[in-house]
Every structure is written in C-alpha cells, then in structure tokens.
Design an enzyme around this catalytic site. Sequence first.
Site, PDB file in Angstrom:
ATOM      1  N   ARG A  28       0.809  -1.223   0.000  1.00  0.00           N
ATOM      2  CA  ARG A  28       0.000   0.000   0.000  1.00  0.00           C
ATOM      3  C   ARG A  28       0.837   1.265   0.000  1.00  0.00           C
ATOM      4  O   ARG A  28       0.380   2.327  -0.385  1.00  0.00           O
ATOM      5  CB  ARG A  28      -0.918   0.024   1.220  1.00  0.00           C
ATOM      6  N   ASP A  53       2.602  23.416  16.230  1.00  0.00           N
ATOM      7  CA  ASP A  53       3.101  22.929  14.941  1.00  0.00           C
ATOM      8  C   ASP A  53       2.715  23.926  13.856  1.00  0.00           C
ATOM      9  O   ASP A  53       1.690  24.599  13.959  1.00  0.00           O
ATOM     10  CB  ASP A  53       2.441  21.597  14.583  1.00  0.00           C
ATOM     11  N   ARG A  64      13.518  28.959   1.407  1.00  0.00           N
ATOM     12  CA  ARG A  64      13.081  29.594   2.654  1.00  0.00           C
ATOM     13  C   ARG A  64      14.355  29.853   3.439  1.00  0.00           C
ATOM     14  O   ARG A  64      15.053  28.938   3.856  1.00  0.00           O
ATOM     15  CB  ARG A  64      12.121  28.688   3.423  1.00  0.00           C
ATOM     16  N   HIS A  67      16.627  31.446   9.084  1.00  0.00           N
ATOM     17  CA  HIS A  67      15.905  32.141  10.148  1.00  0.00           C
ATOM     18  C   HIS A  67      16.086  31.404  11.472  1.00  0.00           C
ATOM     19  O   HIS A  67      16.376  30.214  11.488  1.00  0.00           O
ATOM     20  CB  HIS A  67      14.405  32.209   9.854  1.00  0.00           C
ATOM     21  N   LYS A  74      13.425  23.788  17.339  1.00  0.00           N
ATOM     22  CA  LYS A  74      12.582  23.390  16.216  1.00  0.00           C
ATOM     23  C   LYS A  74      12.834  21.929  15.869  1.00  0.00           C
ATOM     24  O   LYS A  74      13.982  21.517  15.730  1.00  0.00           O
ATOM     25  CB  LYS A  74      12.886  24.243  14.988  1.00  0.00           C
ATOM     26  N   TYR A 134       7.059  22.129  10.957  1.00  0.00           N
ATOM     27  CA  TYR A 134       7.797  22.649  12.104  1.00  0.00           C
ATOM     28  C   TYR A 134       7.047  22.260  13.370  1.00  0.00           C
ATOM     29  O   TYR A 134       5.836  22.473  13.461  1.00  0.00           O
ATOM     30  CB  TYR A 134       7.821  24.182  12.116  1.00  0.00           C
TER      31      TYR A 134
END
Length: 175
Positions: A28, A53, A64, A67, A74, A134
Amino acid sequence: MSNEFKIEKSQKIEGVQIISPSVSNDARGNIWTSFMKDDIEALLPEGLFFKHDKFSESKSNVLRGIHGDDKTWKLVTCVFGEVYQVVADLRKSSPTFMQWESFIINKEIPKLFLIPPGVGNAYYVSSEKAVYHYKLAYPGEYFDINNQFTFPWNDERLGINWPTKTPFLSSRDEI
C-alpha cells in the site's frame, strides 16, 4: 515497527540532532512516526516541551531563508516532496559558529532535525512542491517574525552550496 527512532548528533553543528524514523513498507505504501513525546522531548532541556506545529507548502525553486531566534527549539521535516535542508550555527559563543550542514529529505530518506536556539534553519524545494513541518518548543510566548533573525541565504562567510543560484525568495530573504 514504525514508531522507533535512530537519533544521532550532527557531526558538524553542536546541539543539532538528526532523527531517522523507522519506516514500515508494504504493497500500500509506507508509514512512519514523526513524534513520540517521551523519545523526542527527552532531547530538549528539562522543563521544555513542544507547544505548537506549523506547516509550509512551497513550490519548486523556493528557498526559505536562514531564520531563527534565541529561544526556540525546532523539530523540522519534509512530509511531502523533497527539500535540501540546511542548518547554520549562528551562535557567536559556539565552537561551531559559522559552520553549516546540509541534508536531503524526501520519501526515500525521511529525517527529522532538532535544531537548538541560535542555529539558523533554511531549506530549498527541489521537487515540484513540498510540504515542510515545524514543531516548536520554547519558554514563554512565541517569538514571531519580528523577534527572529534573518541571515543572508548566500552569505559568502558561510559559503553554503545551494542547489541553485537563482531561487525564488521572499522579500525578507532578499537581503
């Protein structure tokens, strides 16, 4: 079993943990666990726990940028697509200051990264689309964008070997 983890320390960035989940495959598809409170929160400082989250969906060639802040832990992963994950140590007092490490995350290589405060997080989307997750732990209230640092994605002092020279960036990351 699909709820076990292999946890390793980064060989380059002090404090970063690389978490490889066990994956169960059958006709599957597959299944794997991204979080078990007792296993993962044991990696955080005492008294700290995950509070919320966030998910980010990005298109191909999106970068991205780098940061972070000085209090948020995180736990990050890519749950759909493929990203080039980068962590960069921006803690001036760290022995690994200004070092970076990269990883590929996709369905064949599911990995999670626990990133401590002061270490920058960034990723580049190398698939048509990607969904990034996150999970955040921090004392007190959440530090949103106004209290976070942004470090140039192409800073020559870091010398990150990004898969592109012309990524699609937010205005925040075009510094």
